[in-house]
Design a protein around this motif. Sequence first.
Motif, PDB file in Angstrom:
ATOM      1  N   ALA A 169       0.800  -1.082   0.081  1.00  0.00           N
ATOM      2  CA  ALA A 169      -0.027   0.243   0.130  1.00  0.00           C
ATOM      3  C   ALA A 169       0.861   1.480  -0.032  1.00  0.00           C
ATOM      4  CB  ALA A 169      -0.813   0.019   1.181  1.00  0.00           C
ATOM      5  N   LEU A 170       1.926   1.189   0.752  1.00  0.00           N
ATOM      6  CA  LEU A 170       2.773   2.421   0.895  1.00  0.00           C
ATOM      7  C   LEU A 170       3.494   2.657  -0.570  1.00  0.00           C
ATOM      8  CD1 LEU A 170       4.455   2.100   4.264  1.00  0.00           C
ATOM      9  CD2 LEU A 170       2.805   3.979   3.520  1.00  0.00           C
ATOM     10  N   GLY A 171       3.698   1.507  -1.228  1.00  0.00           N
ATOM     11  CA  GLY A 171       4.496   1.520  -2.617  1.00  0.00           C
ATOM     12  C   GLY A 171       3.455   2.106  -3.493  1.00  0.00           C
ATOM     13  N   GLY A 172       2.181   1.883  -3.561  1.00  0.00           N
ATOM     14  CA  GLY A 172       1.009   2.239  -4.289  1.00  0.00           C
ATOM     15  C   GLY A 172       0.735   3.782  -4.107  1.00  0.00           C
ATOM     16  N   LEU A 173       0.911   4.367  -2.821  1.00  0.00           N
ATOM     17  CA  LEU A 173       0.713   5.650  -2.556  1.00  0.00           C
ATOM     18  C   LEU A 173       2.065   6.438  -3.144  1.00  0.00           C
ATOM     19  CD1 LEU A 173      -0.245   5.886   1.083  1.00  0.00           C
ATOM     20  CD2 LEU A 173      -1.667   6.436  -0.799  1.00  0.00           C
ATOM     21  N   VAL A 174       3.244   5.903  -3.153  1.00  0.00           N
ATOM     22  CA  VAL A 174       4.362   6.422  -3.975  1.00  0.00           C
ATOM     23  C   VAL A 174       4.200   6.444  -5.471  1.00  0.00           C
ATOM     24  CG1 VAL A 174       6.835   6.289  -4.454  1.00  0.00           C
ATOM     25  CG2 VAL A 174       5.809   5.906  -2.030  1.00  0.00           C
ATOM     26  N   LEU A 175       3.414   5.321  -6.089  1.00  0.00           N
ATOM     27  CA  LEU A 175       3.325   5.430  -7.326  1.00  0.00           C
ATOM     28  C   LEU A 175       2.370   6.486  -7.664  1.00  0.00           C
ATOM     29  CD1 LEU A 175       3.281   1.671  -8.474  1.00  0.00           C
ATOM     30  CD2 LEU A 175       4.808   3.500  -9.259  1.00  0.00           C
ATOM     31  N   GLN A 176       1.279   6.748  -6.966  1.00  0.00           N
ATOM     32  CA  GLN A 176       0.445   7.554  -7.004  1.00  0.00           C
ATOM     33  C   GLN A 176       0.868   8.962  -7.198  1.00  0.00           C
ATOM     34  OE1 GLN A 176      -2.630   7.100  -4.401  1.00  0.00           O
ATOM     35  NE2 GLN A 176      -3.865   5.711  -5.554  1.00  0.00           N
ATOM     36  N   LEU A 181      -3.163   4.644 -11.731  1.00  0.00           N
ATOM     37  CA  LEU A 181      -4.158   3.461 -11.471  1.00  0.00           C
ATOM     38  C   LEU A 181      -3.417   2.402 -10.982  1.00  0.00           C
ATOM     39  CD1 LEU A 181      -6.599   2.035 -12.590  1.00  0.00           C
ATOM     40  CD2 LEU A 181      -5.600   1.601 -14.689  1.00  0.00           C
ATOM     41  N   LEU A 182      -2.143   1.782 -11.196  1.00  0.00           N
ATOM     42  CA  LEU A 182      -1.539   1.215 -10.544  1.00  0.00           C
ATOM     43  C   LEU A 182      -1.135   1.225  -9.098  1.00  0.00           C
ATOM     44  CD1 LEU A 182       0.180  -1.687 -10.790  1.00  0.00           C
ATOM     45  CD2 LEU A 182       2.104  -0.414 -11.334  1.00  0.00           C
ATOM     46  N   GLY A 183      -0.896   2.301  -8.884  1.00  0.00           N
ATOM     47  CA  GLY A 183      -0.802   2.999  -7.395  1.00  0.00           C
ATOM     48  C   GLY A 183      -2.399   2.627  -6.510  1.00  0.00           C
ATOM     49  N   MET A 184      -3.235   2.897  -7.262  1.00  0.00           N
ATOM     50  CA  MET A 184      -4.557   3.038  -6.747  1.00  0.00           C
ATOM     51  C   MET A 184      -4.947   1.536  -6.330  1.00  0.00           C
ATOM     52  SD  MET A 184      -8.169   4.381  -8.006  1.00  0.00           S
ATOM     53  CE  MET A 184      -8.231   3.165  -9.659  1.00  0.00           C
ATOM     54  N   LEU A 185      -4.586   0.602  -7.548  1.00  0.00           N
ATOM     55  CA  LEU A 185      -4.686  -0.887  -7.180  1.00  0.00           C
ATOM     56  C   LEU A 185      -3.940  -1.330  -6.236  1.00  0.00           C
ATOM     57  CD1 LEU A 185      -5.121  -1.857 -10.693  1.00  0.00           C
ATOM     58  CD2 LEU A 185      -7.051  -1.695  -9.283  1.00  0.00           C
ATOM     59  N   LEU A 186      -2.591  -0.927  -6.063  1.00  0.00           N
ATOM     60  CA  LEU A 186      -1.655  -1.566  -5.010  1.00  0.00           C
ATOM     61  C   LEU A 186      -2.235  -0.955  -3.471  1.00  0.00           C
ATOM     62  CD1 LEU A 186       1.773  -1.456  -6.597  1.00  0.00           C
ATOM     63  CD2 LEU A 186       0.597  -3.580  -5.925  1.00  0.00           C
ATOM     64  N   PRO A 205      -4.475  -4.985  -1.649  1.00  0.00           N
ATOM     65  CA  PRO A 205      -3.809  -5.631  -0.619  1.00  0.00           C
ATOM     66  C   PRO A 205      -4.602  -5.467   0.650  1.00  0.00           C
ATOM     67  CG  PRO A 205      -2.257  -4.644  -1.848  1.00  0.00           C
ATOM     68  CD  PRO A 205      -3.348  -4.020  -2.463  1.00  0.00           C
ATOM     69  N   LEU A 206      -4.887  -4.035   1.067  1.00  0.00           N
ATOM     70  CA  LEU A 206      -5.478  -3.721   2.208  1.00  0.00           C
ATOM     71  C   LEU A 206      -6.983  -4.404   2.256  1.00  0.00           C
ATOM     72  CD1 LEU A 206      -4.505   0.073   2.744  1.00  0.00           C
ATOM     73  CD2 LEU A 206      -3.630  -1.929   3.930  1.00  0.00           C
ATOM     74  N   THR A 207      -7.602  -4.377   1.067  1.00  0.00           N
ATOM     75  CA  THR A 207      -9.019  -4.870   1.317  1.00  0.00           C
ATOM     76  C   THR A 207      -8.860  -6.535   1.570  1.00  0.00           C
ATOM     77  OG1 THR A 207      -9.633  -3.301  -0.287  1.00  0.00           O
ATOM     78  CG2 THR A 207     -11.001  -5.474  -0.043  1.00  0.00           C
ATOM     79  N   LEU A 208      -8.010  -7.197   0.902  1.00  0.00           N
ATOM     80  CA  LEU A 208      -7.752  -8.590   1.076  1.00  0.00           C
ATOM     81  C   LEU A 208      -7.622  -8.964   2.399  1.00  0.00           C
ATOM     82  CD1 LEU A 208      -6.194  -9.705  -2.421  1.00  0.00           C
ATOM     83  CD2 LEU A 208      -8.695 -10.262  -1.570  1.00  0.00           C
TER      84      LEU A 208
END
Length: 134
Positions: free
Chosen positions: A14-21, A38-43, A47-50
């Motif tokens: 999730a932190l990596g996704g925030l960086v990508l965003q 988009l990739l950041g949002m999915l990241l 994972p957090l939802t699952l």
Amino acid sequence: MRTSHMWWVAGPLALGGLVLQGFGNAEADNPFQDPLGLLGMLLVILPLTLALNVTMRRRRDASGESSPDSVEFRAAQQARSKAYGDAVILGAVLFLLLTIVADTVAALTAMAFMTLAVGAFWTRYRLALRAMGA
């Protein structure tokens, strides 16, 4: 896999996704014009939802809430039933409102939502009855 291990994996993803965003194009008109965003949002979301879903399921199983005889199970079943009825009624109101106010595509989208929601219920109902031998 232990629950804590899932959170140790989901957190950095999730932190990596925030960086990508952050590196994405903030002025894009839609998510498909900004693949990093988009990739950041999915990241962030997946994972957090699952991890949250697995954690909640494991806690319910450990406490006995998922047992069909428990008060919590019956209360949750009743709440889901009433929420489904509310969603169908709100979908009908949304369809009527969009028919009056918005364009045809929005109204057809609302109609498709209602059709799919009711269809999903009846399909699951028939499958459950068949599984019970009725």
